[in-house]
Design an enzyme around this catalytic site. Structure first.
Site, PDB file in Angstrom:
ATOM      1  N   TYR A 146     -66.209 -69.245  15.587  1.00 20.74           N
ATOM      2  CA  TYR A 146     -64.998 -69.763  16.198  1.00 20.74           C
ATOM      3  C   TYR A 146     -64.041 -70.543  15.201  1.00 20.74           C
ATOM      4  O   TYR A 146     -63.369 -71.321  15.279  1.00 20.74           O
ATOM      5  CB  TYR A 146     -65.198 -70.687  17.284  1.00 20.74           C
ATOM      6  CG  TYR A 146     -66.103 -70.173  18.507  1.00 20.74           C
ATOM      7  CD1 TYR A 146     -66.131 -69.076  18.839  1.00 20.74           C
ATOM      8  CD2 TYR A 146     -67.048 -71.292  18.872  1.00 20.74           C
ATOM      9  CE1 TYR A 146     -66.983 -68.564  19.930  1.00 20.74           C
ATOM     10  CE2 TYR A 146     -67.990 -71.018  19.932  1.00 20.74           C
ATOM     11  CZ  TYR A 146     -67.866 -69.494  20.488  1.00 20.74           C
ATOM     12  OH  TYR A 146     -68.617 -69.188  21.491  1.00 20.74           O
ATOM     13  N   ASP A 188     -70.066 -75.304  23.834  1.00 22.76           N
ATOM     14  CA  ASP A 188     -71.099 -75.747  22.743  1.00 22.76           C
ATOM     15  C   ASP A 188     -72.100 -76.383  23.602  1.00 22.76           C
ATOM     16  O   ASP A 188     -72.194 -77.603  23.804  1.00 22.76           O
ATOM     17  CB  ASP A 188     -70.249 -76.839  21.898  1.00 22.76           C
ATOM     18  CG  ASP A 188     -71.453 -77.479  20.841  1.00 22.76           C
ATOM     19  OD1 ASP A 188     -72.606 -76.973  20.842  1.00 22.76           O
ATOM     20  OD2 ASP A 188     -71.030 -78.044  19.901  1.00 22.76           O
ATOM     21  N   ARG A 204     -75.607 -63.363  26.898  1.00 23.21           N
ATOM     22  CA  ARG A 204     -75.214 -63.347  25.402  1.00 23.21           C
ATOM     23  C   ARG A 204     -75.202 -64.344  24.752  1.00 23.21           C
ATOM     24  O   ARG A 204     -74.621 -64.819  23.828  1.00 23.21           O
ATOM     25  CB  ARG A 204     -74.091 -62.325  25.443  1.00 23.21           C
ATOM     26  CG  ARG A 204     -74.017 -60.928  26.158  1.00 23.21           C
ATOM     27  CD  ARG A 204     -72.661 -60.191  25.965  1.00 23.21           C
ATOM     28  NE  ARG A 204     -71.652 -61.158  27.107  1.00 23.21           N
ATOM     29  CZ  ARG A 204     -70.550 -60.669  27.320  1.00 23.21           C
ATOM     30  NH1 ARG A 204     -70.269 -59.304  26.949  1.00 23.21           N
ATOM     31  NH2 ARG A 204     -69.751 -61.351  27.980  1.00 23.21           N
ATOM     32  N   HIS A 207     -79.451 -64.397  22.568  1.00 23.96           N
ATOM     33  CA  HIS A 207     -79.475 -63.248  21.305  1.00 23.96           C
ATOM     34  C   HIS A 207     -78.637 -63.788  20.020  1.00 23.96           C
ATOM     35  O   HIS A 207     -79.095 -63.278  18.930  1.00 23.96           O
ATOM     36  CB  HIS A 207     -79.069 -61.888  21.877  1.00 23.96           C
ATOM     37  CG  HIS A 207     -77.573 -61.842  21.792  1.00 23.96           C
ATOM     38  ND1 HIS A 207     -76.901 -60.503  21.848  1.00 23.96           N
ATOM     39  CD2 HIS A 207     -76.557 -62.844  21.715  1.00 23.96           C
ATOM     40  CE1 HIS A 207     -75.682 -60.856  21.910  1.00 23.96           C
ATOM     41  NE2 HIS A 207     -75.317 -62.091  21.905  1.00 23.96           N
ATOM     42  N   ASN A 254     -77.392 -56.128  14.271  1.00 27.32           N
ATOM     43  CA  ASN A 254     -75.672 -56.865  14.374  1.00 27.32           C
ATOM     44  C   ASN A 254     -76.111 -58.446  14.493  1.00 27.32           C
ATOM     45  O   ASN A 254     -75.357 -59.378  13.961  1.00 27.32           O
ATOM     46  CB  ASN A 254     -74.942 -56.322  15.472  1.00 27.32           C
ATOM     47  CG  ASN A 254     -73.533 -57.074  15.245  1.00 27.32           C
ATOM     48  OD1 ASN A 254     -73.004 -56.999  14.138  1.00 27.32           O
ATOM     49  ND2 ASN A 254     -72.880 -57.554  16.328  1.00 27.32           N
ATOM     50  N   GLN A 258     -74.391 -61.022  11.797  1.00 29.92           N
ATOM     51  CA  GLN A 258     -73.585 -62.107  12.561  1.00 29.92           C
ATOM     52  C   GLN A 258     -73.824 -63.348  13.188  1.00 29.92           C
ATOM     53  O   GLN A 258     -72.946 -64.358  13.365  1.00 29.92           O
ATOM     54  CB  GLN A 258     -72.734 -61.181  13.417  1.00 29.92           C
ATOM     55  CG  GLN A 258     -71.424 -60.404  12.965  1.00 29.92           C
ATOM     56  CD  GLN A 258     -70.584 -60.046  13.992  1.00 29.92           C
ATOM     57  OE1 GLN A 258     -70.710 -58.988  14.691  1.00 29.92           O
ATOM     58  NE2 GLN A 258     -69.590 -61.213  14.282  1.00 29.92           N
TER      59      GLN A 258
HETATM   60  C1  ASE Z   1     -72.492 -61.830  20.108  1.00 30.07           C
HETATM   61  C2  ASE Z   1     -71.976 -60.720  20.826  1.00 30.07           C
HETATM   62  C3  ASE Z   1     -71.260 -59.940  19.735  1.00 30.07           C
HETATM   63  C4  ASE Z   1     -72.381 -62.328  18.823  1.00 30.07           C
HETATM   64  C5  ASE Z   1     -71.791 -61.440  17.656  1.00 30.07           C
HETATM   65  C6  ASE Z   1     -71.391 -60.304  18.153  1.00 30.07           C
HETATM   66  C7  ASE Z   1     -70.458 -58.782  20.041  1.00 30.07           C
HETATM   67  C8  ASE Z   1     -70.257 -58.181  18.581  1.00 30.07           C
HETATM   68  N1  ASE Z   1     -70.512 -59.296  17.621  1.00 30.07           N
HETATM   69  O1  ASE Z   1     -72.950 -63.131  20.870  1.00 30.07           O
HETATM   70  C9  ASE Z   1     -70.328 -57.962  21.338  1.00 30.07           C
HETATM   71  C10 ASE Z   1     -71.469 -57.138  21.687  1.00 30.07           C
HETATM   72  N2  ASE Z   1     -72.416 -56.522  20.886  1.00 30.07           N
HETATM   73  C11 ASE Z   1     -73.457 -57.251  21.099  1.00 30.07           C
HETATM   74  C12 ASE Z   1     -74.538 -57.085  19.857  1.00 30.07           C
HETATM   75  O2  ASE Z   1     -73.762 -57.793  21.999  1.00 30.07           O
END
Ligand code: ASE
Length: 297
Positions: A146, A188, A204, A207, A254, A258
């Site tokens: 963010y 948060d 999500r 992960h 990813n 990230q």
């Molecule tokens: C996250 C979701 C995403 C963190 C980084 C991310 C996405 C892209 N970069 O929580 C969106 C969809 N992709 C995935 C890997 O869920």
């Protein structure tokens, strides 16, 4: 003579070129090709070039690739090619399309793609690449993800866009009618107090984090609710041997590039949920991007 030894070359070559396809779609989106054609339809490449302020040969090539990718239709009129959005482009690639993925594409292009430039270093070091890519320290993942108002909005809208298509498969995977009060975790959640609810949705979230942080968060939830309360975890599930599905494997990589997390197998989710005190572990593969896990206190 046969060329059997060259058989796999076509597949190999497709892999080499794969990134160009993503980038063509991202760029057409960023330039505003699909938005212009949605409002004006049937334009020639030189009119499109003028309206978008681009080079006309460059845009002609981009438009013709989009046509080959079934993102645009081409119609010949007086020996001139007229371009028009396909259904797919109208739905997903225009800013105001009913199922727009515009922000997600922008995010994938500007943030994810840039970080993937340092995939080699991510794998060498086992950590995300915000510092190398954007010069941002990554000791606080929230601050990195963010890092600006614009970035936050792009990311949040992007996640919402994916959810608007895939959410229903996850939400209908289990009968949730016994959970009247549902709390969807966001923001948060490590610092904010967790309110009492019947069901907590973690979509999500897990992960993005290493096992210890996941267990800490799940313990906080376990502490906040009564026996019988549930957690619905929404993530893409890896096969138990981690050799598929490809999308889940790529998303897991990813997460390395990230975030501080990874995608997990059902057994791995079972383990962290159990360590936090949850029982009655169930999971459902939806066949779509995201799968569902339900467990109870
Ligand atoms: C996250 C979701 C995403 C963190 C980084 C991310 C996405 C892209 N970069 O929580 C969106 C969809 N992709 C995935 C890997 O869920």
């Amino acid at each position: 003579m046969s060329f059997a030894e060259d058989l796999d070359y076509d597949l190999f070559n497709e892999y080499i070129n794969g990134f160009m396809i993503s980038k063509v779609m991202f760029t057409a989106c960023e330039l505003g090709v699909f938005d212009l054609l949605e409002s004006e339809g049937f334009l020639t490449f030189d009119v499109i070039a003028e309206r978008l302020g681009t080079n006309s040969q460059g845009i002609e090539q981009l438009l013709d690739i989009c046509a080959t990718l079934k993102l645009l239709n081409v119609e010949m009129k007086k020996e001139k090619a007229l371009y028009q959005n396909t259904k797919l482009a109208s739905l997903y690639l225009t800013k105001s399309g009913p199922k727009t993925q515009y922000n997600m594409l922008l995010y994938m292009s500007k943030t994810t793609y840039s970080c993937w430039n340092h995939l080699t270093e991510a794998i060498r070091e086992g950590k995300n690449q915000y510092m190398r890519t954007f010069g941002i320290p990554s000791d606080d993942l929230f601050e990195a993800i963010y890092r600006s108002e614009e970035e936050l909005i792009k990311f949040m809208h992007g996640l919402h866009e994916i959810w608007s298509i895939n959410g229903r498969y996850v939400i209908t995977a289990f009968d949730l009618s016994s959970f009247p009060l549902i709390y969807d975790l966001g923001g948060d959640f490590f610092r904010d107090p967790i309110p009492e609810a019947d069901l907590y949705i973690l979509a999500r979230i897990l992960h993005d984090w290493a096992d210890n942080k996941c267990i800490q968060l799940l313990k906080n939830i376990h502490h906040a609710c009564r026996p019988g309360c549930g957690v619905l975890v929404v993530e893409t599930l890896l096969a138990e041997d981690k050799r598929g599905p490809l999308t889940s494997q790529l998303y897991s990589l990813n997460m390395l590039v990230q975030t501080e997390g990874k995608e997990r197998t059902p057994t791995e989710y079972h383990k962290i949920l159990t360590q936090a005190g949850f029982q009655n572990f169930q999971f459902k593969k939806t066949g779509k991007i995201y799968d569902a896990i339900l467990a109870r206190k």
